[in-house]
Design a protein around this motif. Sequence first.
Motif, short mmCIF file in Angstrom:
data_model
loop_
_atom_site.label_atom_id
_atom_site.label_comp_id
_atom_site.label_asym_id
_atom_site.label_seq_id
_atom_site.Cartn_x
_atom_site.Cartn_y
_atom_site.Cartn_z
N VAL A 288 0.85 -1.18 0.00
CA VAL A 288 0.00 0.00 0.00
C VAL A 288 0.89 1.24 0.00
CG1 VAL A 288 -1.89 -1.15 1.20
CG2 VAL A 288 -0.14 0.06 2.51
N HIS A 289 0.25 2.40 -0.17
CA HIS A 289 0.90 3.70 -0.03
C HIS A 289 0.29 4.37 1.20
CE1 HIS A 289 3.09 3.65 -3.85
NE2 HIS A 289 2.03 3.04 -4.35
N VAL A 290 1.10 4.59 2.20
CA VAL A 290 0.62 5.11 3.48
C VAL A 290 0.81 6.62 3.51
CG1 VAL A 290 1.11 2.97 4.70
CG2 VAL A 290 2.87 4.73 4.56
N THR A 291 -0.04 7.27 4.28
CA THR A 291 0.04 8.72 4.46
C THR A 291 0.31 9.10 5.91
OG1 THR A 291 -2.37 8.80 4.78
CG2 THR A 291 -1.53 9.15 2.54
N HIS A 292 0.34 8.14 6.82
CA HIS A 292 0.65 8.43 8.21
C HIS A 292 1.24 7.18 8.84
CE1 HIS A 292 -3.23 6.47 8.45
NE2 HIS A 292 -3.05 6.28 9.75
N THR A 293 2.15 7.35 9.76
CA THR A 293 2.85 6.25 10.41
C THR A 293 2.81 6.40 11.93
OG1 THR A 293 4.95 7.45 10.23
CG2 THR A 293 4.40 5.92 8.45
N ALA A 294 1.77 6.97 12.46
CA ALA A 294 1.67 7.16 13.90
C ALA A 294 1.43 5.82 14.58
CB ALA A 294 0.55 8.13 14.24
N THR A 295 2.00 5.65 15.77
CA THR A 295 1.86 4.44 16.56
C THR A 295 0.65 4.57 17.48
OG1 THR A 295 4.25 4.05 16.51
CG2 THR A 295 2.98 2.91 18.21
N THR A 296 -0.24 3.59 17.41
CA THR A 296 -1.44 3.60 18.24
C THR A 296 -1.79 2.17 18.60
OG1 THR A 296 -3.79 4.16 18.35
CG2 THR A 296 -2.89 3.63 16.20
N THR A 297 -2.33 1.99 19.81
CA THR A 297 -2.80 0.69 20.27
C THR A 297 -4.31 0.64 20.42
OG1 THR A 297 -2.47 1.34 22.57
CG2 THR A 297 -0.65 0.23 21.47
N GLY A 298 -4.99 1.70 20.04
CA GLY A 298 -6.43 1.75 20.22
C GLY A 298 -6.87 2.14 21.61
N ILE A 299 -5.92 2.43 22.50
CA ILE A 299 -6.21 2.82 23.88
C ILE A 299 -5.81 4.27 24.05
CG2 ILE A 299 -5.76 2.35 26.31
CD1 ILE A 299 -5.11 -0.50 25.55
#
Length: 443
Positions: A288-299
């Motif tokens: 894919v081509h991503v536009t954001h790489t932020a780390t998240t765990t859903g919490i």
Amino acid sequence: MLRSLTRPCTALTTLSPSRLSPLTPHPPPPLAAHPAVSSPRLFSASSSSRGRRADITRRWLPPAPSIPGLERVSYGSREHFVPGLAHPPRESWERGWLAPRQGGRRATSDNAAVVGGEQQQAFVFHPRTQLVEGERQALWLTKSVLRPGLPPSLQALVAVAKAEAEAGDLSARALRAVEHARLWDLGETRPPRQRFCEVLWRDLMTVCHSLAPRYPGILERSLVEGAKIGVSWQRGPESVHARGPHGAVLVGRAPLGRIASPEETESASGEPLPDFSPISPLIDLQRVHVTHTATTTGIREGFPYPHAHTLFLLEGLDECCRLSASQLRAKMLVFSFAHALAQARALYGEAPLRSLPVPVVVQSVATNGRVFHFSALQLNTTELRGGDGPRNAAWTLGDQLLYDFAKTRPLVHKRLVQVPVGVSGFNPSTFYTFLAFFLNGAL
């Protein structure tokens, strides 16, 4: 206008005078000769196109030139429609905030440079990814070495869990949980897997929670369901992402302790990683081509239980994706690694570290309602680009049957009952392992 496109008067010159006769029909001319026709299409006039220009010819007209002082007079200033005046031009409107289900993503500090310039290519591991090589491919993605069985610390907890189950008659309660999930569903010979798998898991969790009066550490946990994780890391020259919902996760106030000694971690540094040449290990991942790489765990930040304890993956809930045993254990390892990596970045920062001060441990349990798989992963390093240096450690224990059969009708073969009615072949040792994973960190 439409008649001139289909039958122009100049078409009569294409035939010689000797062949023309009153009974000879006019031959249709080639439509490609007309400057407004780009492909041989046939047009016909209808009642909806009479008295106005056909919509099909509007796209051929060039845009109206913009001349200062000769703008169109529209009814925009009057705020209501006025016959004879032009339609006002549409102005671009921005909502001002990001709607999850409408519109595109706004440019933020993380993706403003990507949106305005070249997009970044990445390989995504999502819950439906099927790795052909299974665990070996997951070990390369997570830069880990595999140890068969359970680590010594968890093996000691299995003996403790067995003693607690025998003292509190928990094995009989686990057997009743199996009967509740498989036999108490009236009206059907066999309940669907999407139903009894989740019912069995919830009943087993209830049995484990009954030990809270003896171990108060169990009350310092919470069960989060439906959370979506998003973590990215560099594996060689490529960017790898693990994203999407994966099931439920048990979270706690404090992280789990390390399960591998520093000597074992140091000895694993020289072990080679799986080799898949000439095939790329990323062949099964979605590009894919991503536009954001932020780390998240859903919490959300500030949640009182920020540390991942155990992941629970229920196989069979998704009818569109069936994973083999090896592929399911690979999914367990990748998402356990994703949670551990997100937790390590929250504790020690985003910069890659060759060796973590305190390793991060995450457990995972997967089941299809009958067969259980257990795994544990210890994150020792976040420097994942190269193939040298410290390795992460992983342990797996798969294909553990909780019971053999659960029948609402006897299985008869040649007038002999092969499998009786009810649950047969109950294996309490699988429940002891499940209870040991649950009690880890609470003793």
